[in-house]
Write an enzyme that holds these catalytic residues in place. Structure first.
Site, PDB file in Angstrom:
ATOM      1  N   THR A 155       0.862  -1.185   0.000  1.00  0.00           N
ATOM      2  CA  THR A 155       0.000   0.000   0.000  1.00  0.00           C
ATOM      3  C   THR A 155       0.903   1.242   0.000  1.00  0.00           C
ATOM      4  O   THR A 155       2.092   1.133   0.291  1.00  0.00           O
ATOM      5  CB  THR A 155      -0.893   0.033   1.256  1.00  0.00           C
ATOM      6  OG1 THR A 155      -0.033   0.073   2.396  1.00  0.00           O
ATOM      7  CG2 THR A 155      -1.781  -1.188   1.359  1.00  0.00           C
ATOM      8  N   GLU A 210      -5.671  -4.114  -1.307  1.00  0.00           N
ATOM      9  CA  GLU A 210      -6.103  -5.291  -0.545  1.00  0.00           C
ATOM     10  C   GLU A 210      -7.165  -6.119  -1.266  1.00  0.00           C
ATOM     11  O   GLU A 210      -7.518  -7.199  -0.799  1.00  0.00           O
ATOM     12  CB  GLU A 210      -6.667  -4.842   0.821  1.00  0.00           C
ATOM     13  CG  GLU A 210      -5.623  -4.279   1.775  1.00  0.00           C
ATOM     14  CD  GLU A 210      -5.354  -2.781   1.594  1.00  0.00           C
ATOM     15  OE1 GLU A 210      -5.678  -2.239   0.517  1.00  0.00           O
ATOM     16  OE2 GLU A 210      -4.825  -2.157   2.533  1.00  0.00           O
ATOM     17  N   LYS A 248     -15.517  16.666   9.265  1.00  0.00           N
ATOM     18  CA  LYS A 248     -16.488  16.634  10.358  1.00  0.00           C
ATOM     19  C   LYS A 248     -16.724  18.058  10.798  1.00  0.00           C
ATOM     20  O   LYS A 248     -15.852  18.693  11.401  1.00  0.00           O
ATOM     21  CB  LYS A 248     -15.984  15.766  11.504  1.00  0.00           C
ATOM     22  CG  LYS A 248     -15.923  14.319  11.094  1.00  0.00           C
ATOM     23  CD  LYS A 248     -15.365  13.393  12.159  1.00  0.00           C
ATOM     24  CE  LYS A 248     -15.019  12.058  11.524  1.00  0.00           C
ATOM     25  NZ  LYS A 248     -13.648  11.978  11.022  1.00  0.00           N
ATOM     26  N   TRP A 267     -21.201  15.182   8.940  1.00  0.00           N
ATOM     27  CA  TRP A 267     -20.173  14.824   7.966  1.00  0.00           C
ATOM     28  C   TRP A 267     -20.408  15.532   6.639  1.00  0.00           C
ATOM     29  O   TRP A 267     -21.533  15.578   6.138  1.00  0.00           O
ATOM     30  CB  TRP A 267     -20.202  13.323   7.686  1.00  0.00           C
ATOM     31  CG  TRP A 267     -19.644  12.487   8.801  1.00  0.00           C
ATOM     32  CD1 TRP A 267     -19.269  12.927  10.040  1.00  0.00           C
ATOM     33  CD2 TRP A 267     -19.410  11.091   8.773  1.00  0.00           C
ATOM     34  NE1 TRP A 267     -18.806  11.881  10.777  1.00  0.00           N
ATOM     35  CE2 TRP A 267     -18.875  10.733  10.032  1.00  0.00           C
ATOM     36  CE3 TRP A 267     -19.580  10.100   7.803  1.00  0.00           C
ATOM     37  CZ2 TRP A 267     -18.533   9.425  10.342  1.00  0.00           C
ATOM     38  CZ3 TRP A 267     -19.233   8.804   8.118  1.00  0.00           C
ATOM     39  CH2 TRP A 267     -18.712   8.467   9.384  1.00  0.00           C
TER      40      TRP A 267
HETATM   41  P1  ADP Z   1      -3.824   4.334  -1.812  1.00  0.00           P
HETATM   42  O1  ADP Z   1      -4.884   5.182  -2.427  1.00  0.00           O
HETATM   43  O2  ADP Z   1      -3.772   4.465  -0.330  1.00  0.00           O
HETATM   44  O3  ADP Z   1      -2.546   4.433  -2.520  1.00  0.00           O
HETATM   45  P2  ADP Z   1      -5.047   2.055  -3.021  1.00  0.00           P
HETATM   46  O4  ADP Z   1      -4.513   2.296  -4.371  1.00  0.00           O
HETATM   47  O5  ADP Z   1      -5.133   0.691  -2.514  1.00  0.00           O
HETATM   48  O6  ADP Z   1      -4.208   2.821  -1.973  1.00  0.00           O
HETATM   49  O7  ADP Z   1      -6.435   2.802  -2.972  1.00  0.00           O
HETATM   50  C1  ADP Z   1      -7.576   2.309  -2.388  1.00  0.00           C
HETATM   51  C2  ADP Z   1      -8.510   3.427  -2.061  1.00  0.00           C
HETATM   52  O8  ADP Z   1      -8.760   4.252  -3.192  1.00  0.00           O
HETATM   53  C3  ADP Z   1      -9.865   2.956  -1.627  1.00  0.00           C
HETATM   54  O9  ADP Z   1      -9.866   2.567  -0.286  1.00  0.00           O
HETATM   55  C4  ADP Z   1     -10.715   4.190  -1.888  1.00  0.00           C
HETATM   56  O10 ADP Z   1     -10.610   5.128  -0.835  1.00  0.00           O
HETATM   57  C5  ADP Z   1     -10.069   4.786  -3.111  1.00  0.00           C
HETATM   58  N1  ADP Z   1     -10.827   4.441  -4.312  1.00  0.00           N
HETATM   59  C6  ADP Z   1     -10.575   3.468  -5.186  1.00  0.00           C
HETATM   60  N2  ADP Z   1     -11.461   3.489  -6.189  1.00  0.00           N
HETATM   61  C7  ADP Z   1     -12.310   4.506  -5.944  1.00  0.00           C
HETATM   62  C8  ADP Z   1     -13.460   5.049  -6.604  1.00  0.00           C
HETATM   63  N3  ADP Z   1     -13.890   4.577  -7.753  1.00  0.00           N
HETATM   64  N4  ADP Z   1     -14.077   6.098  -6.026  1.00  0.00           N
HETATM   65  C9  ADP Z   1     -13.645   6.617  -4.860  1.00  0.00           C
HETATM   66  N5  ADP Z   1     -12.580   6.161  -4.200  1.00  0.00           N
HETATM   67  C10 ADP Z   1     -11.909   5.117  -4.730  1.00  0.00           C
END
Ligand code: ADP
Length: 540
Positions: free
Chosen positions: A187, A332, A439, A444
């Protein structure tokens, strides 16, 4: 007593994906734009031969099943060969995000225990910065031919072409356990050190199969697929595997991901389907608009990683005739866990309502289950109104982080850190990330919804909303805008525009015009950087 099924127990393996692609679609092309701009072209069958040469070469080095092999590379054909040669041979392909801070990059290389690291020549400075801190790495192999090899003071480099050249292009793939580790991805570590997710062969095969479904990305031998999403970001959402399952031509864009470069490649290679994060599509659309261009063959795009604004969905669909599939997933979840799709009945809806639907993150794909819970873990109603933390489970969802001693799951479900609603018909909508939601006065505000509303204004090229500490309300929204034209200075016009679209108490307290927004290695706006920079704006 249950009856035992009498079917074969053949494992789902990455090597089987390669063999299928090479046997059934052997002449299908892989086109790769190299760092220096030239196009490299060969077939699935050529790629499979070289992946086997690589597997032989790695075995000859003494790597064992389960050994971890890193990569620091763009989307290109040699990187693709490592995907198959490494995992197929029973080792673990650890794709590293080159945009990580060098300290974090060294951390993940050490944590994963990479023994070999493949890298693109353009990342030589990064290798120079981390090599001394990565004592377990025995070989740094540059994905290059001899003529283009860099040199790095103090680091002995191996040339990829020389490395694989002596070895034969046949290899008996080991009959692995489908639950063994095939690939490892960390991540991005915005909150603490990155965490590793070890994908099994089974998870990759199932996720890639699912990507081929008509309601997901519809990947078949009629498609030409351009994965803009990097191969270091969640295995490019499994597209390098899915294209060999579906038999689709694969176009790998290399490092140049600006609108002009992507458009040129889409047209010259007759790309029909692409996939990437919204910021990439914003750049592409701007290029099309500024130069009054249109697509000849592009008909579908997969978007995810962050929310795709409705305004952009509408533009793609109405102006450029491209169908947008808006997916949600995370490191994940291996790749796509939910995706928007439109039923025959919904096709009859007015355009604006259809775009509203696509702007949500859609329905879970087969194999994935979703629920939302409140702060005490109670399941909330799927009524489209109740919002809570999104929990997910399924065959390709992480069970535990790599080498972690704490449990990742809560009662068998993975807590995503996203806040969502789910409608009775299963359509899920991400309202925010727990760390980004604002918040204000005990209520929210969704930063995503405010951004989407702002993105609909004709002068807005990009928008980001962050919560800022406020003496009275706890937090209040701040809107940051990248303008289309620098002479647009009317903040009040923007706020009035928002007042027609969101609740009055959601209206940002301040608008700041910026030249650009900080975007991380996976193309997402880095809100923690914005918070660090603007955090004191309301208390000053
Ligand atoms: P990071 O963004 O921390 O680098 P990831 O690539 O695993 O890690 O991203 C996952 C996160 O990206 C999700 O938990 C969510 O918050 C966001 N995300 C992914 N796809 C979407 C989407 N279509 N719309 C909004 N948020 C999204």
């Amino acid at each position: 007593m249950q009856t035992v099924g009498k079917m074969m127990q053949r494992p789902l393996l990455v090597s089987a994906i390669l063999e299928h692609g090479a046997y059934q679609f052997g002449k299908q092309e892989v086109v790769s734009r190299e760092t220096h701009g030239t196009l490299h072209r060969y077939t699935f069958s050529d790629m499979a031969s070289r992946a086997k040469q690589l597997a032989n070469a790695l075995k000859d080095l003494g790597l064992q099943p389960g050994s971890v092999v890193g990569s620091i590379a763009w989307n290109n054909y040699r990187h693709l060969e490592t995907y198959y040669g490494v995992s197929g041979g029973g080792m673990v392909m650890h794709t590293c995000n080159p945009r990580l801070h060098p300290d974090q990059l060294a951390f993940i290389i050490n944590h994963a225990q990479d023994e070999v690291v493949f890298f693109d020549s353009s990342f030589a400075p990064l290798v120079k910065a981390v090599a001394a801190h990565c004592k377990l790495v025995k070989y740094w192999i540059c994905l290059s031919d001899k003529a283009n090899m860099p040199s790095i003071d103090g680091v002995e480099l191996v040339c990829y072409e020389d490395f694989i050249a002596p070895f034969p292009s046949h290899y008996e793939w080991p009959d692995l356990d489908e639950n063994s580790g095939a690939a490892l991805c960390y991540t991005s570590g915005t909150t603490g050190n990155p965490k590793g997710v070890m994908y099994s062969h089974r998870a990759i095969a199932l996720s890639a199969l699912s990507a081929c479904l008509p309601n997901v990305l519809n990947i078949s031998s009629q498609e030409t697929v351009l994965p803009v999403v990097p191969m270091f970001h969640i295995n490019a959402w499994c597209l390098p595997y899915a294209c060999l399952i579906g038999g689709a031509k694969l176009v790998l864009p290399g490092p140049k991901l600006d609108g002009a470069s992507l458009y040129e490649l889409m047209e010259s290679e007759q790309v029909t389907l692409s996939a990437g994060v919204p910021t990439i599509w914003m750049g592409l659309i701007q290029h099309l608009e500024q130069n009054q261009l249109s697509f000849t063959t592009m008909r579908r795009t997969g978007v995810g990683g962050s929310a795709m604004p409705k305004a952009l969905i509408a533009k793609f669909n109405e102006v450029y005739n491209v169908d947008v599939r808006h997916g949600w997933g995370m490191t994940e979840t291996t790749a796509v866990a939910t995706i928007s799709n439109i039923s025959a009945e919904e096709m009859t809806l007015p355009e604006s309502l259809r775009h509203d639907l696509v702007a949500k993150q859609g329905k879970s794909v087969f194999g994935i289950e979703l629920k939302i819970v409140d702060e005490d873990g109670n399941t909330l109603a799927r009524d489209g109104q109740s919002q809570g933390e999104l929990m997910v489970r399924g065959q390709w969802i992480v069970e535990n982080y790599h080498k972690a001693d704490t449990q990742a799951l809560v009662n068998g479900w993975f807590p995503t850190g996203d806040i969502a609603t789910i409608r009775p018909d299963g359509v899920m909508q991400i309202r925010d990330r727990t760390k980004d939601v604002i918040k204000s006065g005990g209520e929210w505000i969704s930063s995503i919804e405010l951004e989407n509303a702002a993105a609909a204004h004709p002068q807005v090229a990009m928008a980001a909303v962050i919560g800022i500490k406020h003496p009275k309300w706890d937090e209040r929204p701040l809107l940051l805008i990248v303008r289309r034209q620098a002479d647009f200075t009317d903040k009040q016009e923007l706020l009035t525009f928002l007042e027609q679209r969101v609740a009055k108490w959601w209206i940002p307290d301040e608008v700041v015009f910026v030249d650009s927004l900080p975007v991380g290695g996976t193309g997402k706006v880095q809100k923690n950087e914005l918070r660090a920079q603007y955090g004191g704006i309301f208390s000053a």
